[in-house]
Design a protein around this motif. Structure first.
Motif, PDB file in Angstrom:
ATOM      1  N   ARG A  16       0.744  -1.214  -0.043  1.00  0.00           N
ATOM      2  CA  ARG A  16      -0.118   0.083   0.055  1.00  0.00           C
ATOM      3  C   ARG A  16       0.938   0.943  -0.008  1.00  0.00           C
ATOM      4  O   ARG A  16       0.611   2.275  -0.790  1.00  0.00           O
ATOM      5  CB  ARG A  16      -0.953  -0.023   1.180  1.00  0.00           C
ATOM      6  N   PHE A  19       2.574   1.586  -3.103  1.00  0.00           N
ATOM      7  CA  PHE A  19       1.481   2.265  -4.532  1.00  0.00           C
ATOM      8  C   PHE A  19       1.177   3.721  -4.058  1.00  0.00           C
ATOM      9  O   PHE A  19       1.085   4.251  -4.977  1.00  0.00           O
ATOM     10  CB  PHE A  19       0.236   1.442  -4.000  1.00  0.00           C
ATOM     11  N   LEU A  20       0.722   3.856  -2.925  1.00  0.00           N
ATOM     12  CA  LEU A  20       0.628   5.507  -2.421  1.00  0.00           C
ATOM     13  C   LEU A  20       1.931   6.373  -2.909  1.00  0.00           C
ATOM     14  O   LEU A  20       1.655   7.469  -3.437  1.00  0.00           O
ATOM     15  CB  LEU A  20       0.198   5.746  -1.027  1.00  0.00           C
ATOM     16  N   THR A  21       2.952   5.916  -2.606  1.00  0.00           N
ATOM     17  CA  THR A  21       4.255   6.605  -3.109  1.00  0.00           C
ATOM     18  C   THR A  21       4.237   6.890  -4.555  1.00  0.00           C
ATOM     19  O   THR A  21       4.741   7.966  -4.967  1.00  0.00           O
ATOM     20  CB  THR A  21       5.436   5.732  -2.520  1.00  0.00           C
ATOM     21  N   SER A  22       4.028   5.848  -5.026  1.00  0.00           N
ATOM     22  CA  SER A  22       3.849   5.992  -6.573  1.00  0.00           C
ATOM     23  C   SER A  22       2.808   6.745  -7.029  1.00  0.00           C
ATOM     24  O   SER A  22       3.321   7.820  -7.854  1.00  0.00           O
ATOM     25  CB  SER A  22       3.675   4.480  -7.316  1.00  0.00           C
ATOM     26  N   GLN A  23       1.619   6.883  -6.530  1.00  0.00           N
ATOM     27  CA  GLN A  23       0.553   7.623  -7.163  1.00  0.00           C
ATOM     28  C   GLN A  23       1.126   9.100  -6.590  1.00  0.00           C
ATOM     29  O   GLN A  23       0.849  10.145  -7.544  1.00  0.00           O
ATOM     30  CB  GLN A  23      -0.614   7.532  -6.174  1.00  0.00           C
ATOM     31  N   LYS A  24       1.773   9.281  -5.330  1.00  0.00           N
ATOM     32  CA  LYS A  24       2.247  10.704  -5.137  1.00  0.00           C
ATOM     33  C   LYS A  24       3.295  11.570  -5.872  1.00  0.00           C
ATOM     34  O   LYS A  24       3.113  12.368  -6.479  1.00  0.00           O
ATOM     35  CB  LYS A  24       2.924  10.699  -3.681  1.00  0.00           C
ATOM     36  N   LYS A  25       4.003  10.564  -6.387  1.00  0.00           N
ATOM     37  CA  LYS A  25       5.156  10.986  -7.470  1.00  0.00           C
ATOM     38  C   LYS A  25       4.484  11.156  -8.686  1.00  0.00           C
ATOM     39  O   LYS A  25       4.691  12.334  -9.291  1.00  0.00           O
ATOM     40  CB  LYS A  25       6.206   9.837  -7.447  1.00  0.00           C
ATOM     41  N   ASP A  26       3.394  10.372  -9.149  1.00  0.00           N
ATOM     42  CA  ASP A  26       2.792  10.772 -10.499  1.00  0.00           C
ATOM     43  C   ASP A  26       2.176  12.003 -10.220  1.00  0.00           C
ATOM     44  O   ASP A  26       2.038  12.898 -11.305  1.00  0.00           O
ATOM     45  CB  ASP A  26       1.629   9.684 -10.814  1.00  0.00           C
ATOM     46  N   LEU A  27       1.352  12.333  -9.178  1.00  0.00           N
ATOM     47  CA  LEU A  27       0.752  13.423  -8.973  1.00  0.00           C
ATOM     48  C   LEU A  27       1.441  14.646  -8.906  1.00  0.00           C
ATOM     49  O   LEU A  27       1.642  15.680  -9.637  1.00  0.00           O
ATOM     50  CB  LEU A  27      -0.078  13.576  -7.607  1.00  0.00           C
ATOM     51  N   SER A  30       2.791  15.431 -12.573  1.00  0.00           N
ATOM     52  CA  SER A  30       1.577  16.032 -13.226  1.00  0.00           C
ATOM     53  C   SER A  30       1.630  17.594 -13.021  1.00  0.00           C
ATOM     54  O   SER A  30       1.199  18.541 -13.889  1.00  0.00           O
ATOM     55  CB  SER A  30       0.467  15.162 -12.925  1.00  0.00           C
TER      56      SER A  30
END
Length: 157
Positions: A16, A19-27, A30
């Protein structure tokens, strides 16, 4: 058993977290990409605005002289940190008058100055349709003649 449960819970939390670290990096990527796009669009908008402003300014000066049968006029950007936020002042001097703001002119002179600006803009960016209702209301007969002559000229384009 407690140990296995703790290991499974840790593995789940680790997945988890990844996953959240990857999502944060993507945001974050962006957001940075969006900020760069905004900077690029603003830079291009400033360049295009100044280019079009100078073209309209030159055209306004020429058309003003034609409509007023002399005199001089100018468009001036008011001081501002950003040209996209700056105001534009119309300065005009009909023949025999003192140079000043358009706001200090008579109604007919204001109308003719505004028409000169409108025709200057249309010279740079033509429009297939324009409604000029009551535009001649403040004009005397001589200015109506000059206006209609200019209108006929533009109607051909």
């Amino acid at each position: 058993m407690l140990r296995e449960s703790a290991i499974e819970e840790f593995q789940g939390l680790e997945e988890r977290f990844t996953f959240l670290t990857s999502q944060k990096k993507d945001l974050e990527d962006s957001i940075e990409s969006l900020k760069e796009s905004i900077r690029r669009i603003n830079r291009q908008s400033r360049e295009k605005f100044l280019e079009v402003f100078e073209a309209v300014r030159t055209s306004y000066q020429e058309i003003f002289r034609v409509l007023f049968n002399g005199g001089r006029a100018d468009l001036v950007l008011e001081e501002s940190e950003d040209v996209l936020e700056a105001g534009i002042e119309m300065i005009a001097q009909p023949p025999g008058k003192k140079l000043g703001s358009v706001m200090l002119m008579s109604g007919g002179e204001k109308s003719m100055s505004a028409l000169a600006l409108l025709f200057a803009i249309f010279r740079i960016q033509p429009s297939p349709c324009c409604l000029l209702d009551e535009v001649d209301a403040a004009l005397d007969e001589l200015n109506v003649t000059r206006f209609t002559r200019m209108l006929k000229e533009y109607a051909q384009h």
